[in-house]
Motif scaffolding. Structure first.
Motif, PDB file in Angstrom:
ATOM      1  N   GLU A 134      10.838 -78.759   2.938  1.00 62.22           N
ATOM      2  CA  GLU A 134      10.008 -77.686   2.386  1.00 62.22           C
ATOM      3  C   GLU A 134      10.727 -76.348   2.423  1.00 62.22           C
ATOM      4  OE1 GLU A 134       7.455 -76.357   6.318  1.00 62.22           O
ATOM      5  OE2 GLU A 134       6.832 -78.160   5.229  1.00 62.22           O
ATOM      6  N   PRO A 135      10.456 -75.474   1.441  1.00 62.25           N
ATOM      7  CA  PRO A 135      10.988 -74.106   1.525  1.00 62.25           C
ATOM      8  C   PRO A 135      10.381 -73.388   2.723  1.00 62.25           C
ATOM      9  CG  PRO A 135      10.215 -74.618  -0.692  1.00 62.25           C
ATOM     10  CD  PRO A 135       9.712 -75.715   0.195  1.00 62.25           C
ATOM     11  N   TRP A 136      11.133 -72.499   3.314  1.00 61.61           N
ATOM     12  CA  TRP A 136      10.653 -71.782   4.488  1.00 61.61           C
ATOM     13  C   TRP A 136      10.110 -70.402   4.145  1.00 61.61           C
ATOM     14  CZ3 TRP A 136      15.501 -72.997   7.981  1.00 61.61           C
ATOM     15  CH2 TRP A 136      15.470 -74.349   8.332  1.00 61.61           C
ATOM     16  N   LEU A 137      10.424 -69.912   2.973  1.00 63.40           N
ATOM     17  CA  LEU A 137       9.982 -68.587   2.560  1.00 63.40           C
ATOM     18  C   LEU A 137       9.188 -68.699   1.265  1.00 63.40           C
ATOM     19  CD1 LEU A 137      13.354 -66.660   3.024  1.00 63.40           C
ATOM     20  CD2 LEU A 137      11.495 -66.828   4.686  1.00 63.40           C
ATOM     21  N   GLY A 138       8.112 -67.920   1.174  1.00 66.63           N
ATOM     22  CA  GLY A 138       7.377 -67.841  -0.083  1.00 66.63           C
ATOM     23  C   GLY A 138       8.191 -67.080  -1.122  1.00 66.63           C
ATOM     24  N   ARG A 139       7.800 -67.208  -2.376  1.00 70.61           N
ATOM     25  CA  ARG A 139       8.564 -66.551  -3.442  1.00 70.61           C
ATOM     26  C   ARG A 139       8.512 -65.033  -3.331  1.00 70.61           C
ATOM     27  NH1 ARG A 139      10.126 -70.446  -7.049  1.00 70.61           N
ATOM     28  NH2 ARG A 139       8.958 -72.408  -6.972  1.00 70.61           N
ATOM     29  N   ARG A 140       7.356 -64.483  -2.985  1.00 66.14           N
ATOM     30  CA  ARG A 140       7.260 -63.030  -2.819  1.00 66.14           C
ATOM     31  C   ARG A 140       8.091 -62.560  -1.639  1.00 66.14           C
ATOM     32  NH1 ARG A 140       0.810 -61.598  -3.818  1.00 66.14           N
ATOM     33  NH2 ARG A 140       0.743 -62.255  -6.013  1.00 66.14           N
ATOM     34  N   THR A 141       8.033 -63.302  -0.554  1.00 70.05           N
ATOM     35  CA  THR A 141       8.854 -62.955   0.612  1.00 70.05           C
ATOM     36  C   THR A 141      10.332 -63.004   0.264  1.00 70.05           C
ATOM     37  OG1 THR A 141       7.175 -63.852   2.110  1.00 70.05           O
ATOM     38  CG2 THR A 141       9.390 -63.546   3.003  1.00 70.05           C
ATOM     39  N   SER A 142      10.723 -64.031  -0.504  1.00 70.87           N
ATOM     40  CA  SER A 142      12.123 -64.156  -0.911  1.00 70.87           C
ATOM     41  C   SER A 142      12.563 -62.967  -1.757  1.00 70.87           C
ATOM     42  CB  SER A 142      12.326 -65.456  -1.699  1.00 70.87           C
ATOM     43  OG  SER A 142      12.050 -66.578  -0.894  1.00 70.87           O
ATOM     44  N   LEU A 143      11.733 -62.558  -2.696  1.00 65.87           N
ATOM     45  CA  LEU A 143      12.075 -61.408  -3.539  1.00 65.87           C
ATOM     46  C   LEU A 143      12.171 -60.135  -2.717  1.00 65.87           C
ATOM     47  CD1 LEU A 143       9.889 -62.102  -6.720  1.00 65.87           C
ATOM     48  CD2 LEU A 143      12.392 -62.182  -6.559  1.00 65.87           C
ATOM     49  N   ALA A 144      11.241 -59.958  -1.769  1.00 69.39           N
ATOM     50  CA  ALA A 144      11.271 -58.765  -0.925  1.00 69.39           C
ATOM     51  C   ALA A 144      12.527 -58.740  -0.060  1.00 69.39           C
ATOM     52  CB  ALA A 144      10.013 -58.725  -0.051  1.00 69.39           C
ATOM     53  N   LEU A 145      12.880 -59.883   0.515  1.00 73.17           N
ATOM     54  CA  LEU A 145      14.072 -59.936   1.355  1.00 73.17           C
ATOM     55  C   LEU A 145      15.341 -59.728   0.527  1.00 73.17           C
ATOM     56  CD1 LEU A 145      13.198 -62.895   3.767  1.00 73.17           C
ATOM     57  CD2 LEU A 145      13.267 -60.450   4.298  1.00 73.17           C
ATOM     58  N   PHE A 146      15.350 -60.258  -0.695  1.00 68.59           N
ATOM     59  CA  PHE A 146      16.504 -60.042  -1.567  1.00 68.59           C
ATOM     60  C   PHE A 146      16.670 -58.553  -1.868  1.00 68.59           C
ATOM     61  CE2 PHE A 146      18.308 -59.538  -5.839  1.00 68.59           C
ATOM     62  CZ  PHE A 146      19.520 -60.196  -5.674  1.00 68.59           C
ATOM     63  N   ALA A 147      15.556 -57.867  -2.114  1.00 74.57           N
ATOM     64  CA  ALA A 147      15.616 -56.430  -2.388  1.00 74.57           C
ATOM     65  C   ALA A 147      16.128 -55.663  -1.168  1.00 74.57           C
ATOM     66  CB  ALA A 147      14.231 -55.923  -2.799  1.00 74.57           C
ATOM     67  N   VAL A 148      15.685 -56.064   0.024  1.00 73.21           N
ATOM     68  CA  VAL A 148      16.163 -55.426   1.257  1.00 73.21           C
ATOM     69  C   VAL A 148      17.671 -55.637   1.407  1.00 73.21           C
ATOM     70  CG1 VAL A 148      16.084 -55.539   3.780  1.00 73.21           C
ATOM     71  CG2 VAL A 148      13.958 -55.551   2.463  1.00 73.21           C
ATOM     72  N   MET A 149      18.118 -56.876   1.199  1.00 76.43           N
ATOM     73  CA  MET A 149      19.548 -57.175   1.328  1.00 76.43           C
ATOM     74  C   MET A 149      20.371 -56.346   0.342  1.00 76.43           C
ATOM     75  SD  MET A 149      21.564 -60.713   0.449  1.00 76.43           S
ATOM     76  CE  MET A 149      21.458 -60.302  -1.306  1.00 76.43           C
TER      77      MET A 149
END
Length: 323
Positions: A140-155
């Motif tokens: 299973e994925p460990w991160l939701g899609r919104r969480t992934s987008l937010a973390l990508f923006a932070v990175m």
């Protein structure tokens, strides 16, 4: 452990294991510096976030070994081009034999050494260890899609700030765009590569796989030896490409992409690297790093013993009921 704690245990392990295997294992950062708040947060952003995003992409898209390795190369450029900027250096390269190799703004000789190294040690190995230690969360994925987008923006935001800082080499708009272009191109390539072989598939392991992983480690420094003799960039890049292509086909022929085999290969490879780091740091009197390397050695040995016990239990099968 609560359900919420169990949910975050796997991603936290992966986010922390990746920089430990890259920075402490190599002796680049001692634990006392690694775990200071500012450095630790930067490690989570530079290592944890991209590795988690790639791990979830691997699960969601069903990528094979070629695609995951190429995403590892993309991560190598995130680390060494976007954040550390070492691939743009001509002097003061982390391994000084690669000084003087920058051409058209990029040190391709150094990149051919360090970028695939990150693909293995910062990405594939920690993902494999997390897969093994958290079996209930493998598929299973460990991160939701919104969480992934937010973390990508932070990175991306932190990467831009670090890239434009003057800590070791001030990045330029050109180097920033080039970093993103290299990463983006490799991501697109990963999406079209074959989905076979599968990493960590069911299967068995031949004897000696860990020893093969250990034997491969010192061979990587052939490129450093070549650079020390001022061999042209094209030759070093070709040697690097040939090395990893040969390694892929050799491991595939050996059945090394099955879960038991790849875990043994990874642990053997890590054991060899940490042993080399231990010897180097002992020679320069870095006691804190020597202790950290001994701890890592013991952890890797314990993991290999656990794998052996699991294999024996599987081979033995269930215990028959007492009549």
């Amino acid at each position: 452990m609560s359900e919420r704690s169990r949910k975050w245990a796997a991603p936290l392990f992966l986010a922390i294991a990746s920089p430990i295997l890259a920075e402490i294992l190599t002796g680049n950062l001692p634990p006392s510096l690694f775990f200071t708040p500012v450095v630790f947060v930067l490690m989570l952003v530079a290592y944890g976030i991209p590795v988690l995003l790639i791990r979830d992409a691997w699960v969601r898209l069903g990528l094979g070994v070629p695609g995951l390795f190429v995403l590892g190369l993309a991560y190598g450029f995130v680390n060494e081009a976007l954040f550390a900027k070492t691939v743009f250096m001509d002097v003061a390269v982390p391994i000084d034999t690669f000084d003087g190799y920058r051409q058209s703004g990029v040190n391709w000789a150094w990149a051919s050494f360090i970028v695939p190294w990150h693909a293995m040690h910062s990405l594939l190995y920690p993902i494999a260890f997390a897969w093994w230690l958290f079996p209930s969360r493998r598929a299973e994925p460990w991160l939701g899609r919104r969480t992934s987008l937010a973390l990508f923006a932070v990175m991306l935001a932190v990467g831009l700030l670090v890239h434009s800082s003057a800590d070791n080499l001030r990045g330029t708009p050109t180097s920033f765009v080039l970093s993103l272009t290299l990463v983006g191109g490799l991501v697109l390539l990963a999406l079209v590569l074959p989905r076979r072989p599968i990493l960590l598939a069911e299967g068995s392991s031949r004897r000696g796989v860990a020893w093969i992983g250990a034997a491969v480690a010192p061979l990587l420094f052939l490129m450093a030896a070549l650079s020390d003799n001022q061999v042209p960039t094209g030759v070093i890049v070709a040697v690097a490409a040939g090395f990893y292509a040969a390694l892929f086909f050799a491991v595939r022929r050996w059945g090394g992409f099955s879960a038991p085999a790849f875990l043994r290969f990874a642990l053997g490879n890590e054991l060899a690297f940490v042993l080399m780091s231990l010897v180097f740091d002992a020679q320069r009197g870095a006691i804190e790093l020597v202790i950290a390397h001994i701890v890592l050695q013991l952890l890797f040995i314990a993991a290999l013993l656990r794998l052996r016990n699991e294999a024996r239990a599987t081979t033995a099968g269930p215990i028959p009921p007492v009549p």
